[in-house]
Design an enzyme around this catalytic site. Structure first.
Site, PDB file in Angstrom:
ATOM      1  N   GLY A   1       0.867  -1.199  -0.089  1.00 30.54           N
ATOM      2  CA  GLY A   1       0.138  -0.048   0.067  1.00 30.54           C
ATOM      3  C   GLY A   1       0.745   1.125  -0.065  1.00 30.54           C
TER       4      GLY A   1
ATOM      5  N   GLY B   1       5.006   7.530   2.136  1.00 36.52           N
ATOM      6  CA  GLY B   1       5.816   6.759   1.477  1.00 36.52           C
ATOM      7  C   GLY B   1       4.908   5.260   1.288  1.00 36.52           C
TER       8      GLY B   1
ATOM      9  N   LYS C   1       8.095  -0.241   6.070  1.00 38.25           N
ATOM     10  CA  LYS C   1       7.452   1.378   5.509  1.00 38.25           C
ATOM     11  C   LYS C   1       8.649   2.199   5.292  1.00 38.25           C
ATOM     12  CE  LYS C   1       4.087   4.562   7.209  1.00 38.25           C
ATOM     13  NZ  LYS C   1       2.826   4.499   7.899  1.00 38.25           N
TER      14      LYS C   1
ATOM     15  N   ASP D   1      -3.486   8.954  15.111  1.00 38.46           N
ATOM     16  CA  ASP D   1      -3.778   8.705  13.566  1.00 38.46           C
ATOM     17  C   ASP D   1      -4.747   7.445  13.642  1.00 38.46           C
ATOM     18  OD1 ASP D   1      -3.990   9.307  11.014  1.00 38.46           O
ATOM     19  OD2 ASP D   1      -1.920   8.662  10.800  1.00 38.46           O
TER      20      ASP D   1
HETATM   21  P1  ATP Z   1      -1.094   7.439   6.255  1.00 38.24           P
HETATM   22  O1  ATP Z   1      -0.149   8.022   5.323  1.00 38.24           O
HETATM   23  O2  ATP Z   1      -1.925   8.754   6.021  1.00 38.24           O
HETATM   24  O3  ATP Z   1      -1.040   6.962   7.470  1.00 38.24           O
HETATM   25  P2  ATP Z   1      -1.851   4.906   5.515  1.00 38.24           P
HETATM   26  O4  ATP Z   1      -2.052   4.271   6.891  1.00 38.24           O
HETATM   27  O5  ATP Z   1      -2.825   4.336   4.372  1.00 38.24           O
HETATM   28  O6  ATP Z   1      -2.122   6.492   5.351  1.00 38.24           O
HETATM   29  P3  ATP Z   1       0.684   3.785   5.282  1.00 38.24           P
HETATM   30  O7  ATP Z   1       0.894   3.537   6.701  1.00 38.24           O
HETATM   31  O8  ATP Z   1       1.932   4.199   4.536  1.00 38.24           O
HETATM   32  O9  ATP Z   1      -0.460   4.579   4.722  1.00 38.24           O
HETATM   33  O10 ATP Z   1       0.348   2.256   4.631  1.00 38.24           O
HETATM   34  C1  ATP Z   1       0.175   2.053   3.304  1.00 38.24           C
HETATM   35  C2  ATP Z   1      -0.728   0.714   3.423  1.00 38.24           C
HETATM   36  O11 ATP Z   1      -0.110  -0.441   3.540  1.00 38.24           O
HETATM   37  C3  ATP Z   1      -1.743   0.672   4.418  1.00 38.24           C
HETATM   38  O12 ATP Z   1      -3.224   1.163   4.128  1.00 38.24           O
HETATM   39  C4  ATP Z   1      -2.338  -0.875   4.701  1.00 38.24           C
HETATM   40  O13 ATP Z   1      -3.052  -1.332   3.861  1.00 38.24           O
HETATM   41  C5  ATP Z   1      -0.682  -1.372   4.225  1.00 38.24           C
HETATM   42  N1  ATP Z   1       0.028  -1.801   5.406  1.00 38.24           N
HETATM   43  C6  ATP Z   1       0.809  -1.078   6.373  1.00 38.24           C
HETATM   44  N2  ATP Z   1       1.307  -1.622   7.265  1.00 38.24           N
HETATM   45  C7  ATP Z   1       1.055  -3.035   7.110  1.00 38.24           C
HETATM   46  C8  ATP Z   1       1.506  -4.359   7.754  1.00 38.24           C
HETATM   47  N3  ATP Z   1       2.365  -4.136   9.031  1.00 38.24           N
HETATM   48  N4  ATP Z   1       1.015  -5.294   7.173  1.00 38.24           N
HETATM   49  C9  ATP Z   1       0.148  -5.621   6.024  1.00 38.24           C
HETATM   50  N5  ATP Z   1      -0.167  -4.150   5.366  1.00 38.24           N
HETATM   51  C10 ATP Z   1       0.232  -3.079   5.728  1.00 38.24           C
HETATM   52 MG    MG Z   2      -0.644   3.733   8.068  1.00 35.02          MG
END
Ligand code: ATP
Ligand code: MG
Length: 328
Positions: free
Chosen positions: A15, A20, A37, A150
């Site tokens: 995702g 990022g 991440k 958040d």
């Molecule tokens: P924001 O940037 O506003 O926090 P977000 O939470 O969607 O938004 P990210 O935290 O970068 O952005 O995560 C992107 C996506 O990756 C998430 O929406 C989730 O679906 C997936 N993801 C994040 N962490 C994990 C994990 N530990 N295991 C599996 N999927 C994950």
């Molecule tokens: Mg997130």
């Protein structure tokens, strides 16, 4: 604790967020899958050291709660922090439930053998999600003195075992300060008092636990109905959307859920933070007590939800490739 980038095998992207991308990786020495991440930063050496110290605390703490994703380690490269956490193999809740109740995926030969109907999120499952989220938040507060800041469905992760865990909490104040935010989301989970104080330019230090409680309520409704409760198409612009959060009656859980469930969510979505429920009240509530007293087959529900999502995704791919013009 320390992870070396050369020990990682890069897999697919999971995702993308504001800061990022998140990729699945395999830690080769241990064969453990992780979610990595990438966070773009603007920082200097001293801040970098402060971040590492804070992440070490996080590492130790994350092993103590079953409601918090485990932190495996981090490394820096160029102007990015790479943060490795427990890989949650059913992803975040937003992507698992974003369907209309009763939505059907018809049979497509070679894709799915039977038509699947989206049956939504049963109350028992919703209650387990709610309980896990609040217990995770209470742990952060009591053990780490951390306020999440958040809470939203993309930060509530689930795995095939049916465990629900929080990620992306503001444990690292240093990291937070260094974030190079690229865009502002059009879905706000901010409590009315936060929206107000932000528009008045107050310092974000006024953030309290009760603002997270609002976000819990809003996230639960989104998980129950499969979409963000203040749909952007209703409002002329993002400002009008924020205005609605501040001025309109708060959204409610649909009436297919019990009075108890609806009351719990309503207690989270009280507009005045002073009157809103705290963690103690939420955990004493019948909604949580009922959850604690029953077995819930979360794994089966996750498996059904994943089947629906997979079928739907593949059907879309198939119909796309069928409608594409033939290539020479
Ligand atoms: P924001 O940037 O506003 O926090 P977000 O939470 O969607 O938004 P990210 O935290 O970068 O952005 O995560 C992107 C996506 O990756 C998430 O929406 C989730 O679906 C997936 N993801 C994040 N962490 C994990 C994990 N530990 N295991 C599996 N999927 C994950
Ligand atoms: Mg997130």
């Amino acid at each position: 604790f320390s992870i070396n980038s050369s020990e990682l095998e890069l897999n697919e992207e999971l995702g993308r967020g504001n800061y990022g991308t998140v990729k699945k990786v395999i830690h080769k020495p241990t064969n453990v899958p992780m979610a990595m991440k990438e966070i773009r930063l603007e920082l200097d050496q001293s801040r970098l050291n402060a971040i590492i110290m804070e992440l070490e605390i996080l590492h130790k703490a994350s092993e103590k709660s079953e409601y918090i994703v485990e932190f495996h380690g981090a490394f820096f490269s160029e102007s990015c922090v790479y943060y490795c956490m427990e890989y949650m193999d059913a992803g975040s809740l937003d992507k698992l439930v974003n369907y209309e109740l009763g939505e059907v995926v018809q049979i497509v030969p070679g894709v799915n053998d039977e038509a699947l109907t989206w049956k939504g999120v049963p109350e028992e499952v919703l209650a387990r999600v709610a309980t896990s989220v609040v217990k995770g938040l209470k742990f952060l507060k009591d053990e780490l003195e951390v306020i999440h800041r958040d809470v939203k469905p993309t930060n509530v992760l689930i795995n095939k075992k049916g465990q629900v865990k929080l990620c992306d909490f503001g444990v690292s104040g240093q990291l937070e300060k260094s974030l190079a935010k690229t865009s502002i989301g059009c879905q706000s989970y901010m409590a009315p008092e936060r929206i107000r104080s932000e528009s008045e330019g107050q310092a974000p230090s006024t953030y309290t636990v009760s603002s997270d409680v609002w976000s819990v309520g809003l996230s639960l409704i989104e998980i129950a109905i499969g979409r963000y409760p203040f749909p952007p198409e209703v409002y002329t612009n993002a400002l009008a959307q924020l205005q609605a959060i501040v001025s309109d009656d708060p959204p409610e859980l649909p009436d297919r859920y019990s009075e108890v469930a609806r009351h719990w969510v309503a207690r989270c979505l009280v507009k005045s933070p002073a009157d809103r429920a705290g963690y103690a009240e939420l955990l004493e509530h019948e909604f949580v007590k009922a959850d604690e007293s029953r077995e819930v087959d979360m794994a089966s529900w996750v498996s059904e939800a994943l089947s629906f999502r997979d079928a739907k995704m593949r059907v879309r791919t198939v119909s796309k490739s069928m409608s594409a013009p033939p290539t020479a």
